[in-house]
Design a protein around this motif. Structure first.
Motif, PDB file in Angstrom:
ATOM      1  N   PHE A  73       0.825  -1.208   0.000  1.00  0.00           N
ATOM      2  CA  PHE A  73       0.000   0.000   0.000  1.00  0.00           C
ATOM      3  C   PHE A  73       0.862   1.263   0.000  1.00  0.00           C
ATOM      4  O   PHE A  73       0.469   2.284  -0.555  1.00  0.00           O
ATOM      5  N   ASP A  74       2.038   1.172   0.602  1.00  0.00           N
ATOM      6  CA  ASP A  74       2.982   2.292   0.510  1.00  0.00           C
ATOM      7  C   ASP A  74       3.362   2.522  -0.949  1.00  0.00           C
ATOM      8  O   ASP A  74       3.478   3.656  -1.405  1.00  0.00           O
ATOM      9  N   ALA A  75       3.551   1.427  -1.676  1.00  0.00           N
ATOM     10  CA  ALA A  75       3.912   1.538  -3.091  1.00  0.00           C
ATOM     11  C   ALA A  75       2.794   2.196  -3.894  1.00  0.00           C
ATOM     12  O   ALA A  75       3.054   2.983  -4.811  1.00  0.00           O
ATOM     13  N   LEU A  76       1.555   1.901  -3.548  1.00  0.00           N
ATOM     14  CA  LEU A  76       0.429   2.529  -4.242  1.00  0.00           C
ATOM     15  C   LEU A  76       0.459   4.041  -4.050  1.00  0.00           C
ATOM     16  O   LEU A  76       0.301   4.809  -5.009  1.00  0.00           O
ATOM     17  N   ALA A  77       0.653   4.460  -2.803  1.00  0.00           N
ATOM     18  CA  ALA A  77       0.632   5.890  -2.506  1.00  0.00           C
ATOM     19  C   ALA A  77       1.792   6.619  -3.184  1.00  0.00           C
ATOM     20  O   ALA A  77       1.684   7.789  -3.537  1.00  0.00           O
ATOM     21  N   ALA A  78       2.900   5.903  -3.380  1.00  0.00           N
ATOM     22  CA  ALA A  78       4.085   6.534  -3.962  1.00  0.00           C
ATOM     23  C   ALA A  78       3.995   6.697  -5.466  1.00  0.00           C
ATOM     24  O   ALA A  78       4.827   7.345  -6.083  1.00  0.00           O
ATOM     25  N   ARG A  79       2.963   6.131  -6.070  1.00  0.00           N
ATOM     26  CA  ARG A  79       2.893   6.139  -7.531  1.00  0.00           C
ATOM     27  C   ARG A  79       2.074   7.281  -8.091  1.00  0.00           C
ATOM     28  O   ARG A  79       1.692   7.256  -9.252  1.00  0.00           O
ATOM     29  N   ALA A  80       1.751   8.214  -7.269  1.00  0.00           N
ATOM     30  CA  ALA A  80       1.054   9.426  -7.739  1.00  0.00           C
ATOM     31  C   ALA A  80      -0.117   9.086  -8.642  1.00  0.00           C
ATOM     32  O   ALA A  80      -0.163   9.409  -9.806  1.00  0.00           O
ATOM     33  N   GLY A  81      -1.071   8.415  -8.094  1.00  0.00           N
ATOM     34  CA  GLY A  81      -2.247   8.085  -8.890  1.00  0.00           C
ATOM     35  C   GLY A  81      -2.495   6.603  -8.967  1.00  0.00           C
ATOM     36  O   GLY A  81      -3.561   6.171  -9.368  1.00  0.00           O
ATOM     37  N   GLY A  82      -1.526   5.797  -8.568  1.00  0.00           N
ATOM     38  CA  GLY A  82      -1.725   4.367  -8.488  1.00  0.00           C
ATOM     39  C   GLY A  82      -2.401   3.792  -9.702  1.00  0.00           C
ATOM     40  O   GLY A  82      -1.934   3.894 -10.819  1.00  0.00           O
ATOM     41  N   GLY A  83      -3.593   3.200  -9.471  1.00  0.00           N
ATOM     42  CA  GLY A  83      -4.295   2.553 -10.559  1.00  0.00           C
ATOM     43  C   GLY A  83      -5.286   3.446 -11.249  1.00  0.00           C
ATOM     44  O   GLY A  83      -6.250   2.978 -11.828  1.00  0.00           O
ATOM     45  N   ARG A  84      -5.099   4.752 -11.201  1.00  0.00           N
ATOM     46  CA  ARG A  84      -6.102   5.659 -11.750  1.00  0.00           C
ATOM     47  C   ARG A  84      -6.107   5.686 -13.275  1.00  0.00           C
ATOM     48  O   ARG A  84      -6.880   6.387 -13.887  1.00  0.00           O
ATOM     49  N   ASP A  85      -5.207   4.936 -13.884  1.00  0.00           N
ATOM     50  CA  ASP A  85      -5.244   4.868 -15.343  1.00  0.00           C
ATOM     51  C   ASP A  85      -6.344   3.935 -15.819  1.00  0.00           C
ATOM     52  O   ASP A  85      -6.544   3.755 -17.011  1.00  0.00           O
ATOM     53  N   GLY A  86      -7.066   3.332 -14.886  1.00  0.00           N
ATOM     54  CA  GLY A  86      -8.192   2.481 -15.248  1.00  0.00           C
ATOM     55  C   GLY A  86      -7.826   1.027 -15.447  1.00  0.00           C
ATOM     56  O   GLY A  86      -8.699   0.194 -15.626  1.00  0.00           O
ATOM     57  N   THR A  87      -6.548   0.672 -15.399  1.00  0.00           N
ATOM     58  CA  THR A  87      -6.182  -0.728 -15.602  1.00  0.00           C
ATOM     59  C   THR A  87      -6.464  -1.560 -14.371  1.00  0.00           C
ATOM     60  O   THR A  87      -6.641  -2.765 -14.466  1.00  0.00           O
ATOM     61  N   GLY A  88      -6.484  -0.935 -13.210  1.00  0.00           N
ATOM     62  CA  GLY A  88      -6.688  -1.673 -11.969  1.00  0.00           C
ATOM     63  C   GLY A  88      -5.491  -2.497 -11.561  1.00  0.00           C
ATOM     64  O   GLY A  88      -5.546  -3.219 -10.576  1.00  0.00           O
ATOM     65  N   ARG A  89      -4.382  -2.399 -12.303  1.00  0.00           N
ATOM     66  CA  ARG A  89      -3.239  -3.269 -12.064  1.00  0.00           C
ATOM     67  C   ARG A  89      -2.682  -3.128 -10.648  1.00  0.00           C
ATOM     68  O   ARG A  89      -2.456  -4.110  -9.959  1.00  0.00           O
ATOM     69  N   ASP A  90      -2.436  -1.893 -10.211  1.00  0.00           N
ATOM     70  CA  ASP A  90      -1.726  -1.673  -8.956  1.00  0.00           C
ATOM     71  C   ASP A  90      -2.550  -2.054  -7.737  1.00  0.00           C
ATOM     72  O   ASP A  90      -2.075  -2.759  -6.855  1.00  0.00           O
ATOM     73  N   TRP A  91      -3.781  -1.580  -7.655  1.00  0.00           N
ATOM     74  CA  TRP A  91      -4.562  -1.878  -6.464  1.00  0.00           C
ATOM     75  C   TRP A  91      -4.943  -3.347  -6.422  1.00  0.00           C
ATOM     76  O   TRP A  91      -5.040  -3.944  -5.345  1.00  0.00           O
ATOM     77  N   ARG A  92      -5.154  -3.963  -7.562  1.00  0.00           N
ATOM     78  CA  ARG A  92      -5.470  -5.396  -7.570  1.00  0.00           C
ATOM     79  C   ARG A  92      -4.301  -6.194  -7.023  1.00  0.00           C
ATOM     80  O   ARG A  92      -4.469  -7.096  -6.198  1.00  0.00           O
ATOM     81  N   VAL A 133      -4.979   0.065   4.190  1.00  0.00           N
ATOM     82  CA  VAL A 133      -5.874  -0.466   3.164  1.00  0.00           C
ATOM     83  C   VAL A 133      -6.801   0.626   2.640  1.00  0.00           C
ATOM     84  O   VAL A 133      -6.944   0.818   1.422  1.00  0.00           O
ATOM     85  N   PHE A 134      -7.424   1.347   3.550  1.00  0.00           N
ATOM     86  CA  PHE A 134      -8.325   2.422   3.135  1.00  0.00           C
ATOM     87  C   PHE A 134      -7.575   3.475   2.319  1.00  0.00           C
ATOM     88  O   PHE A 134      -8.016   3.882   1.239  1.00  0.00           O
ATOM     89  N   GLY A 135      -6.426   3.906   2.826  1.00  0.00           N
ATOM     90  CA  GLY A 135      -5.653   4.916   2.116  1.00  0.00           C
ATOM     91  C   GLY A 135      -5.193   4.440   0.759  1.00  0.00           C
ATOM     92  O   GLY A 135      -5.217   5.200  -0.223  1.00  0.00           O
ATOM     93  N   GLY A 136      -4.790   3.185   0.665  1.00  0.00           N
ATOM     94  CA  GLY A 136      -4.342   2.636  -0.606  1.00  0.00           C
ATOM     95  C   GLY A 136      -5.448   2.592  -1.639  1.00  0.00           C
ATOM     96  O   GLY A 136      -5.234   2.913  -2.815  1.00  0.00           O
ATOM     97  N   MET A 137      -6.642   2.204  -1.199  1.00  0.00           N
ATOM     98  CA  MET A 137      -7.751   2.122  -2.148  1.00  0.00           C
ATOM     99  C   MET A 137      -8.202   3.504  -2.612  1.00  0.00           C
ATOM    100  O   MET A 137      -8.503   3.714  -3.786  1.00  0.00           O
ATOM    101  N   VAL A 138      -8.229   4.469  -1.697  1.00  0.00           N
ATOM    102  CA  VAL A 138      -8.582   5.842  -2.084  1.00  0.00           C
ATOM    103  C   VAL A 138      -7.533   6.399  -3.045  1.00  0.00           C
ATOM    104  O   VAL A 138      -7.857   7.038  -4.048  1.00  0.00           O
ATOM    105  N   GLU A 139      -6.274   6.132  -2.755  1.00  0.00           N
ATOM    106  CA  GLU A 139      -5.198   6.601  -3.622  1.00  0.00           C
ATOM    107  C   GLU A 139      -5.316   5.995  -5.025  1.00  0.00           C
ATOM    108  O   GLU A 139      -4.953   6.624  -6.021  1.00  0.00           O
ATOM    109  N   ALA A 140      -5.842   4.783  -5.094  1.00  0.00           N
ATOM    110  CA  ALA A 140      -5.996   4.120  -6.387  1.00  0.00           C
ATOM    111  C   ALA A 140      -7.217   4.597  -7.157  1.00  0.00           C
ATOM    112  O   ALA A 140      -7.424   4.194  -8.299  1.00  0.00           O
ATOM    113  N   GLY A 141      -8.031   5.453  -6.533  1.00  0.00           N
ATOM    114  CA  GLY A 141      -9.166   6.016  -7.243  1.00  0.00           C
ATOM    115  C   GLY A 141     -10.527   5.546  -6.796  1.00  0.00           C
ATOM    116  O   GLY A 141     -11.544   5.934  -7.374  1.00  0.00           O
TER     117      GLY A 141
END
Length: 226
Positions: A73-92, A133-141
């Motif tokens: 989840f730290d990695a998600l937050a560090a990616r400036a948008g995580g899975g917001r490209d719509g692929t769902g790759r990172d948060w999944r 978990v909550f922060g990671g999912m919000v960060e992912a969009g």
């Protein structure tokens, strides 16, 4: 000055001893008198570190949760948008990795799982996990409300899978499964011998199905949001 024969008490030592006792004999075995005997101290000395037996149980439970890896989840937050490209790759990937680590920690300490299933309470490691978990999912969009539901859903699934064994619930006697009564259970007596394979496989199947289903919802949210 001579060193004391027994290590001095600490909150961590008490929690670890309580967890070891629960692992060996179950939740019902934990009492302050029994725990003090295991530590070689008097019962009242425990209260210099914990106000109640329930507080000791909280600390023992939190010791288990602290073993869960949250770095994904730290990695998600560090990616400036995580899975917001719509692929769902990172948060999944984060949910899959976390779910596996979470279950591994619980299955190493199955007797304390019913207590952990009640939620994090005010236990620091439990709250850190909920926050990650909550922060990671919000960060992912994910919307905040849905991120909360995802955290709850994953906890239900992981703790449920660790509460018992499906394969271990069968008996190893072929005669118990008369084909006249159970025409499809001719191999059921073999399940206990493959307990780990069956239970782990079931968990992986369910985890992937759960995350794949969430990915469909994520795509719907992305589409609806333009």
């Amino acid at each position: 000055m001579a060193r004391p024969r027994k290590p001095l008490l600490s909150r961590d030592r008490i929690a670890q001893a309580a967890l070891a006792l629960i692992d060996e004999e179950g939740l019902a075995a934990l009492s302050t008198r029994r725990l003090a005997a295991e530590l070689g101290v008097s019962g009242p000395s425990l209260y210099n570190h914990f106000a109640t037996k329930e507080a000791i149980l909280d600390a023992a439970a939190d010791t288990v949760v602290a073993q869960v890896d949250l770095s994904m989840f730290d990695a998600l937050a560090a990616r400036a948008g995580g899975g917001r490209d719509g692929t769902g790759r990172d948060w999944r990937g984060a949910l899959l990795a976390w779910g596996r680590s979470y279950r591994a920690a619980l299955t190493d300490h199955p007797h304390i799982v019913p207590f952990l299933a009640t939620g994090p309470g005010l236990r620091p490691a439990g709250l850190r996990m909920a926050d990650a978990v909550f922060g990671g999912m919000v960060e992912a969009g994910w919307p905040a409300a849905q991120a909360t539901r995802i955290g709850a859903l994953m906890r239900y699934f992981v703790t449920g899978s660790a509460l018992g064994s499906f394969a271990g619930g069968f008996v190893g006697d072929a005669a118990a499964y008369d084909p006249a009564d159970y025409p499809h259970l001719g191999q059921a007596h073999l399940l206990p011998g493959h307990r780990e394979q069956v239970d782990q496989g079931a968990f992986e199947t369910g985890l992937r199905a759960l995350v794949d289903g969430l990915a469909l919802q994520y795509q719907e949210l992305r589409t609806a949001g333009g």
